[in-house]
Design a protein around this motif. Structure first.
Motif, PDB file in Angstrom:
ATOM      1  N   GLU A 155      74.582  31.667  62.996  1.00 36.84           N
ATOM      2  CA  GLU A 155      73.379  31.241  62.291  1.00 36.84           C
ATOM      3  C   GLU A 155      72.362  30.689  63.289  1.00 36.84           C
ATOM      4  O   GLU A 155      72.709  29.929  64.191  1.00 36.84           O
ATOM      5  CB  GLU A 155      73.741  30.194  61.229  1.00 36.84           C
ATOM      6  N   GLU A 156      71.119  31.071  63.066  1.00 37.55           N
ATOM      7  CA  GLU A 156      70.034  30.731  64.001  1.00 37.55           C
ATOM      8  C   GLU A 156      69.923  29.224  64.246  1.00 37.55           C
ATOM      9  O   GLU A 156      69.713  28.772  65.370  1.00 37.55           O
ATOM     10  CB  GLU A 156      68.717  31.272  63.432  1.00 37.55           C
ATOM     11  N   LYS A 157      70.112  28.438  63.162  1.00 39.22           N
ATOM     12  CA  LYS A 157      69.936  26.979  63.326  1.00 39.22           C
ATOM     13  C   LYS A 157      70.958  26.407  64.306  1.00 39.22           C
ATOM     14  O   LYS A 157      70.650  25.478  65.060  1.00 39.22           O
ATOM     15  CB  LYS A 157      70.028  26.266  61.966  1.00 39.22           C
ATOM     16  N   TYR A 158      72.181  26.965  64.317  1.00 35.25           N
ATOM     17  CA  TYR A 158      73.198  26.455  65.240  1.00 35.25           C
ATOM     18  C   TYR A 158      72.987  27.006  66.655  1.00 35.25           C
ATOM     19  O   TYR A 158      73.215  26.310  67.643  1.00 35.25           O
ATOM     20  CB  TYR A 158      74.604  26.769  64.733  1.00 35.25           C
ATOM     21  N   GLU A 159      72.554  28.270  66.753  1.00 39.88           N
ATOM     22  CA  GLU A 159      72.231  28.819  68.076  1.00 39.88           C
ATOM     23  C   GLU A 159      71.160  27.952  68.735  1.00 39.88           C
ATOM     24  O   GLU A 159      71.282  27.561  69.904  1.00 39.88           O
ATOM     25  CB  GLU A 159      71.733  30.268  67.936  1.00 39.88           C
ATOM     26  N   ASN A 160      70.113  27.643  67.958  1.00 38.50           N
ATOM     27  CA  ASN A 160      69.000  26.852  68.512  1.00 38.50           C
ATOM     28  C   ASN A 160      69.401  25.408  68.792  1.00 38.50           C
ATOM     29  O   ASN A 160      68.919  24.788  69.744  1.00 38.50           O
ATOM     30  CB  ASN A 160      67.793  26.897  67.573  1.00 38.50           C
ATOM     31  N   MET A 161      70.287  24.864  67.951  1.00 37.61           N
ATOM     32  CA  MET A 161      70.770  23.495  68.166  1.00 37.61           C
ATOM     33  C   MET A 161      71.450  23.395  69.541  1.00 37.61           C
ATOM     34  O   MET A 161      71.185  22.480  70.324  1.00 37.61           O
ATOM     35  CB  MET A 161      71.750  23.129  67.040  1.00 37.61           C
ATOM     36  N   PHE A 162      72.324  24.366  69.846  1.00 37.92           N
ATOM     37  CA  PHE A 162      73.009  24.318  71.148  1.00 37.92           C
ATOM     38  C   PHE A 162      72.041  24.577  72.305  1.00 37.92           C
ATOM     39  O   PHE A 162      72.147  23.954  73.357  1.00 37.92           O
ATOM     40  CB  PHE A 162      74.183  25.296  71.184  1.00 37.92           C
TER      41      PHE A 162
ATOM     42  N   PHE B  57      80.133  23.731  61.974  1.00 34.47           N
ATOM     43  CA  PHE B  57      79.048  23.398  62.907  1.00 34.47           C
ATOM     44  C   PHE B  57      78.025  22.424  62.333  1.00 34.47           C
ATOM     45  O   PHE B  57      77.272  21.803  63.089  1.00 34.47           O
ATOM     46  CB  PHE B  57      78.387  24.676  63.447  1.00 34.47           C
ATOM     47  N   ASP B  58      78.018  22.254  61.017  1.00 33.10           N
ATOM     48  CA  ASP B  58      77.136  21.212  60.463  1.00 33.10           C
ATOM     49  C   ASP B  58      77.640  19.826  60.893  1.00 33.10           C
ATOM     50  O   ASP B  58      76.854  18.919  61.151  1.00 33.10           O
ATOM     51  CB  ASP B  58      76.995  21.330  58.942  1.00 33.10           C
ATOM     52  N   LEU B  59      78.975  19.674  61.008  1.00 33.94           N
ATOM     53  CA  LEU B  59      79.525  18.393  61.504  1.00 33.94           C
ATOM     54  C   LEU B  59      79.114  18.161  62.959  1.00 33.94           C
ATOM     55  O   LEU B  59      78.706  17.062  63.342  1.00 33.94           O
ATOM     56  CB  LEU B  59      81.060  18.384  61.420  1.00 33.94           C
ATOM     57  N   ILE B  60      79.240  19.223  63.759  1.00 34.61           N
ATOM     58  CA  ILE B  60      78.905  19.098  65.179  1.00 34.61           C
ATOM     59  C   ILE B  60      77.420  18.772  65.346  1.00 34.61           C
ATOM     60  O   ILE B  60      77.043  17.895  66.129  1.00 34.61           O
ATOM     61  CB  ILE B  60      79.302  20.385  65.946  1.00 34.61           C
ATOM     62  N   ALA B  61      76.561  19.472  64.582  1.00 29.14           N
ATOM     63  CA  ALA B  61      75.115  19.240  64.678  1.00 29.14           C
ATOM     64  C   ALA B  61      74.792  17.777  64.361  1.00 29.14           C
ATOM     65  O   ALA B  61      73.925  17.164  64.991  1.00 29.14           O
ATOM     66  CB  ALA B  61      74.373  20.171  63.720  1.00 29.14           C
ATOM     67  N   TYR B  62      75.522  17.227  63.398  1.00 32.82           N
ATOM     68  CA  TYR B  62      75.238  15.872  62.916  1.00 32.82           C
ATOM     69  C   TYR B  62      75.497  14.804  63.975  1.00 32.82           C
ATOM     70  O   TYR B  62      74.785  13.810  64.065  1.00 32.82           O
ATOM     71  CB  TYR B  62      76.082  15.593  61.665  1.00 32.82           C
ATOM     72  N   ILE B  63      76.529  15.027  64.817  1.00 39.35           N
ATOM     73  CA  ILE B  63      76.898  13.981  65.797  1.00 39.35           C
ATOM     74  C   ILE B  63      76.629  14.405  67.243  1.00 39.35           C
ATOM     75  O   ILE B  63      77.010  13.715  68.173  1.00 39.35           O
ATOM     76  CB  ILE B  63      78.393  13.560  65.656  1.00 39.35           C
TER      77      ILE B  63
ATOM     78  N   HIS C  89      68.966  23.712  72.370  1.00 41.06           N
ATOM     79  CA  HIS C  89      68.212  22.465  72.513  1.00 41.06           C
ATOM     80  C   HIS C  89      68.987  21.441  73.348  1.00 41.06           C
ATOM     81  O   HIS C  89      68.442  20.819  74.265  1.00 41.06           O
ATOM     82  CB  HIS C  89      67.889  21.893  71.125  1.00 41.06           C
ATOM     83  N   PHE C  90      70.273  21.277  73.024  1.00 43.99           N
ATOM     84  CA  PHE C  90      71.069  20.268  73.746  1.00 43.99           C
ATOM     85  C   PHE C  90      71.380  20.715  75.177  1.00 43.99           C
ATOM     86  O   PHE C  90      71.549  19.874  76.061  1.00 43.99           O
ATOM     87  CB  PHE C  90      72.329  19.908  72.958  1.00 43.99           C
ATOM     88  N   ASP C  91      71.423  22.017  75.403  1.00 46.65           N
ATOM     89  CA  ASP C  91      71.577  22.540  76.763  1.00 46.65           C
ATOM     90  C   ASP C  91      70.327  22.165  77.571  1.00 46.65           C
ATOM     91  O   ASP C  91      70.411  21.730  78.730  1.00 46.65           O
ATOM     92  CB  ASP C  91      71.742  24.068  76.698  1.00 46.65           C
ATOM     93  N   TRP C  92      69.158  22.280  76.930  1.00 44.20           N
ATOM     94  CA  TRP C  92      67.882  21.919  77.589  1.00 44.20           C
ATOM     95  C   TRP C  92      67.806  20.404  77.825  1.00 44.20           C
ATOM     96  O   TRP C  92      67.413  19.940  78.884  1.00 44.20           O
ATOM     97  CB  TRP C  92      66.722  22.403  76.710  1.00 44.20           C
ATOM     98  N   LYS C  93      68.258  19.640  76.809  1.00 42.35           N
ATOM     99  CA  LYS C  93      68.118  18.179  76.874  1.00 42.35           C
ATOM    100  C   LYS C  93      69.149  17.541  77.807  1.00 42.35           C
ATOM    101  O   LYS C  93      68.856  16.574  78.501  1.00 42.35           O
ATOM    102  CB  LYS C  93      68.271  17.616  75.451  1.00 42.35           C
ATOM    103  N   TYR C  94      70.395  18.071  77.769  1.00 38.07           N
ATOM    104  CA  TYR C  94      71.474  17.500  78.599  1.00 38.07           C
ATOM    105  C   TYR C  94      72.080  18.615  79.454  1.00 38.07           C
ATOM    106  O   TYR C  94      73.246  18.981  79.282  1.00 38.07           O
ATOM    107  CB  TYR C  94      72.566  16.903  77.706  1.00 38.07           C
ATOM    108  N   GLY C  95      71.264  19.164  80.336  1.00 35.63           N
ATOM    109  CA  GLY C  95      71.691  20.347  81.104  1.00 35.63           C
ATOM    110  C   GLY C  95      72.933  20.132  81.951  1.00 35.63           C
ATOM    111  O   GLY C  95      73.688  21.064  82.216  1.00 35.63           O
ATOM    112  N   ASN C  96      73.174  18.871  82.376  1.00 31.88           N
ATOM    113  CA  ASN C  96      74.349  18.623  83.230  1.00 31.88           C
ATOM    114  C   ASN C  96      75.620  18.394  82.401  1.00 31.88           C
ATOM    115  O   ASN C  96      76.697  18.219  82.938  1.00 31.88           O
ATOM    116  CB  ASN C  96      74.093  17.393  84.124  1.00 31.88           C
ATOM    117  N   LYS C  97      75.448  18.391  81.071  1.00 29.03           N
ATOM    118  CA  LYS C  97      76.604  18.140  80.184  1.00 29.03           C
ATOM    119  C   LYS C  97      76.913  19.298  79.248  1.00 29.03           C
ATOM    120  O   LYS C  97      78.045  19.457  78.798  1.00 29.03           O
ATOM    121  CB  LYS C  97      76.320  16.906  79.301  1.00 29.03           C
TER     122      LYS C  97
END
Length: 480
Positions: free
Chosen positions: A335-342, A311-317, A344-352
């Motif tokens: 891990e909390e950092k990956y839960e929050n990362m997803f 998931f560090d690779l996924i977070a990076y790109i 965040h992107f759900d909030w930012k790109y809700g249609n994707k």
């Protein structure tokens, strides 16, 4: 008739924290009944479902000298799906709301379990030719078998197999405590036996004393002989490489079957997926308010959200990936950092992006059925089951070439028209991104080729029957 006893700390349907439970519960059913009598022994946890606890029948009990005390050992049994399960009972050790607690309690609990299961054998009316041990929790079984039980006529000649499901977990604690708990003499606590880097190590004991060692894929069996994957035991695994083999896990083809799966919106199979599979995608787009469009390339992820899983690779790109014409549906916790990362992107790109930070068996099946591709970029992966499920559902895996992922996903070759998925070799975020883009390109511009990929994926056989044949070969080799 060859008698085999699986010794395990968990098994479906009784208790499950990971893939080990699937192996212990599913594999025994797949051996030919006229040649192999395979049974399972595990702890009787009080946190098991009440419906199973109510079905257990009392077999026997005795008292055993353990950790300077006389400890009660109860034996219960139950037949489930034609397989006999034995349960070792001791409420002091197996109470608790989860099967594993802290490692200090666990090393004592599983030393007790290892000694108790061997001590129980003469009372259950089943003498195994082979005790097949799984992971560090049963690592002391081969040790005890060669130590105090060897003098007893009943135990002479019983062989042991040690299967490593994940080398990262080894059952490590200080030598003085383990010596006191186990009652093993100083002789066993040397660097060529149980001692590793000044501590005692249950898994190492199992690897040293077992008659055969297996792990859950061919590539992982090779990888763990190297320092990067060997978790400090690579030297020992190189020394025992003649006894080490890799056998890929299977999945339950009844449970994971797109033509009968009760969880999914539209059932389909290898003959009609071209028309029917997409209905699952449409339902998922609707459920998570994603853009309703068959042409959007939908990527599924069902996983523990940890570094090991890439998931560090996924977070990076992730930001770059979200600029593409794609959709991502994620299910899992970690891990909390990956839960929050997803999130965040759900909030930012809700249609994707649809982030589901919990676990649900039903939703996992829906994702396997709905997505076009399944992403699994693990740093290391002993076997991996998710890619087998996605192949079964005709969802094309995109994986890193490590462990079982390398053994089970054949990379697509557009010139030869071969392969069942897409893969990349270096642990590198942009190499992964390039592979995702390539897969998306084939999906968008070469629909016929993409459908042939799905044909080949759904044809692949990773049922337990295939694994069982290989285990049977090993048993025959061991006991002739």
């Amino acid at each position: 008739m060859k008698n085999v006893l699986f010794a395990t700390s968990e098994s479906v349907p009784f208790i499950k924290t990971g893939g080990l439970a699937d192996v212990a519960g599913s594999l025994p059913k797949c051996f030919p009944k006229d040649k192999y009598d395979v049974r399972v022994i595990m702890p009787k946890y009080l946190c098991m479902k009440q419906e199973y606890l109510d079905q257990l029948s009392y077999k026997s009990h005795f008292y055993m000298d353990f950790n300077w005390k006389n400890q009660y050992v109860g034996i219960l049994e139950m037949v489930h799906d034609g397989i006999t399960f034995y349960f070792i009972d001791n409420e002091e050790y197996f109470h608790g709301s989860t099967p594993y607690g802290n490692i200090r309690a666990d090393v004592e609990k599983f030393a007790f379990f290892s000694k108790a299961l061997l001590s129980a054998l003469p009372l259950i009316g089943f003498r195994p030719d082979i005790v097949h041990c799984h992971d560090w929790q049963t690592g002391l079984v081969p040790v005890y078998l060669k130590e105090r039980f060897q003098g007893d006529e009943f135990f002479r000649g019983i062989k042991s197999v040690m299967t490593i499901h994940n080398l990262k977990f080894q059952g490590v604690w200080d030598v003085k405590t383990i010596k006191s708990i186990t009652g093993l003499s100083d002789y066993f606590f040397t660097p060529d036996k149980l001692e590793a880097y000044k501590d005692s190590n249950y898994l190492k004991g199992g690897i040293v004393y077992a008659d055969a060692i297996t792990t859950v894929s061919n590539t992982y069996a090779e990888e763990i002989k190297t320092p990067f994957y060997g978790e400090g035991l690579d030297g020992l695994l190189r020394a025992r490489s003649n006894s080490l083999r890799g056998i890929v896990n299977g999945i339950d083809y009844h449970e994971y079957n797109p033509s009968t799966d009760a969880y999914i919106v539209q059932k389909y199979d290898a003959t009609n997926f071209r028309k029917e599979k997409v209905k699952n995608k449409r339902a998922m787009q609707e459920e998570f308010n994603l853009d309703q469009d068959d042409k959007k390339f939908m990527i599924g992820i069902v996983s523990r959200l940890t570094d090991q899983k890439g998931f560090d690779l996924i977070a990076y790109i992730m930001d770059e990936l979200c600029q593409e014409d794609i959709q991502i549906v994620v299910l899992g916790t970690g891990e909390e950092k990956y839960e929050n990362m997803f999130r965040h992107f759900d909030w930012k790109y809700g249609n994707k992006v649809a982030a589901n930070i919990y676990y649900s068996e039903a939703l996992s099946h829906k994702i396997y059925a709905a997505a076009d591709a399944f992403l699994m970029p693990s740093l290391f992966e002993p076997c991996g089951l998710s890619q087998l499920m996605s192949l079964r559902y005709g969802t094309v895996p995109i994986v890193r070439e490590t462990g079982g992922l390398k053994d089970t996903v054949i990379p697509y070759n557009e010139y030869e028209g071969t392969g069942t998925g897409f893969s990349f070799s270096n642990y590198n975020a942009h190499e992964m991104l390039g592979t995702i883009r390539y897969a998306k390109h084939i999906f968008n511009t070469k629909k016929r080729e993409w459908n042939k990929l799905i044909d080949r994926a759904m044809e692949a056989d990773f049922s337990w029957n295939v694994s069982a044949k290989k285990y049977a070969e090993m048993y025959d080799w061991l006991i002739g």
